[in-house]
Design a protein around this motif. Structure first.
Motif, mmCIF file in Angstrom:
data_model
loop_
_atom_site.group_PDB
_atom_site.id
_atom_site.type_symbol
_atom_site.label_atom_id
_atom_site.label_comp_id
_atom_site.label_asym_id
_atom_site.label_seq_id
_atom_site.Cartn_x
_atom_site.Cartn_y
_atom_site.Cartn_z
ATOM 1 N N LYS A 205 0.853 -1.182 0.000
ATOM 2 C CA LYS A 205 0.000 0.000 0.000
ATOM 3 C C LYS A 205 0.887 1.231 0.000
ATOM 4 O O LYS A 205 1.975 1.229 0.576
ATOM 5 N N ASP A 206 0.389 2.314 -0.608
ATOM 6 C CA ASP A 206 1.173 3.540 -0.715
ATOM 7 C C ASP A 206 1.565 4.090 0.650
ATOM 8 O O ASP A 206 2.646 4.654 0.822
ATOM 9 N N GLU A 207 0.687 3.899 1.654
ATOM 10 C CA GLU A 207 0.948 4.490 2.968
ATOM 11 C C GLU A 207 1.933 3.685 3.809
ATOM 12 O O GLU A 207 2.342 4.136 4.887
#
Length: 316
Positions: A205-207
């Motif tokens: 995930k990007d986060e």
């Protein structure tokens, strides 16, 4: 690709190093963390490249045999099943893989002796001989063979671990995990897709990258704040006699419970108990579980655990 558990493990290692290395700054610790994560991704690409170089070496052997002054029938009519393997061909034409390898200058050009030794070992194995003698010539069979190389033959070849350990200290415990991601990648390949398909991204995930940097910084910045909390719930233990790795694990868990409102307490607790099984002393997970259970109970009574987000009602 890289899971949050692996991120937690890498942060654990960096925090341990931070407190055992004099003069290291927080910024240096963060850079070391990101470097370690990127090296994991380098290994993923380097091992994907391995079968490409292995195929090239096999083809080179065929060319040498055919160029003999007096080549035999077999020299002139070799079994080309391995060098024509469809999965390897797709990897060779995978634009994402080639771009990464070129940018990072990753390959096996300096380790041709290892390629040669593994190839000589490979051709003696039952897996290879059965594959080469099989009358089948399908995409499925080619994929199955490459999977067997990665899951069975390569991990059992001791020289691999020795070679990679010399190249990076970050790869000591990561080879088998990277191989599992390679199998996941190859399993997703389809015959009609150019280059086989997509490679796995570095972060699921990007986060996750922000999560890793934030957890590292918050753990170090609040490291001394939780001494009294741990002392209070380990009264039968001298804090100085508790394994330092256990202390780091507990402080990371407390930091995550207090500073990351979107992560359920149970998820945090389960993650660090599992990490303790592999990265601390024998039975540490039982000790850590007992202490953290008491700390969680106190923090909840004091209303210090505040969780927000979908499905987290009742967590505080």
């Amino acid at each position: 690709m890289i899971t949050r558990r692996l991120l937690r493990v890498k942060i654990l290692q960096i925090v341990f190093s931070y407190y055992y290395s004099s003069g290291k700054t927080l910024d240096q610790a963060e850079k070391e963390l990101l470097f370690s994560i990127n090296k994991f991704y380098d290994l993923y690409h380097q091992l994907l490249r391995f079968v490409i170089d292995l195929r090239k070496y096999a083809e080179h052997r065929i060319d040498i045999a055919a160029s003999k002054k007096a080549p035999s029938y077999d020299d002139l009519h070799p079994n080309r099943k391995f060098v024509e393997n469809k999965i390897i061909k797709q990897l060779e034409h995978n634009e994402t893989l080639n771009r990464y390898l070129t940018t990072k200058k990753i390959g096996w050009s300096n380790d041709q002796d290892f390629i040669k030794k593994f190839y000589n070992h490979l051709i003696e194995t039952e897996v290879y001989q059965n594959y080469m003698k099989s009358g089948e010539n399908s995409y499925k069979e080619d994929k199955n063979f490459i999977n067997q190389v990665y899951t069975g033959l390569l991990p059992e070849f001791d020289l691999l671990f020795q070679l990679l350990e010399e190249q990076s200290i970050y790869w000591n415990d990561e080879i088998e995990l990277v191989i599992s991601y390679i199998i996941q990648t190859i399993d997703s390949f389809e015959e009609e897709k150019p280059g086989g398909g997509e490679l796995l991204p570095l972060y699921r995930k990007d986060e996750d990258k922000d999560f890793a940097k934030s957890l590292l910084r918050k753990t170090i910045l609040t490291f001394d704040e939780y001494d009294d909390l741990i002392k209070e719930h380990s009264k039968n233990w001298d804090l100085e006699r508790i394994a330092f790795m256990d202390i780091i694990i507990m402080k990371m868990a407390i930091t995550e419970m207090l500073k990351f409102p979107s992560i359920p307490v149970k998820v945090t607790l389960d993650e660090y108990i599992e990490i303790a099984k592999y990265y601390s002393t024998e039975k540490s997970n039982v000790f850590i579980n007992g202490i953290l259970d008491k700390i969680i109970e106190q923090l909840r009574k004091e209303n210090r655990i505040q969780k927000q987000g979908r499905g987290l009602i009742g967590e505080s």
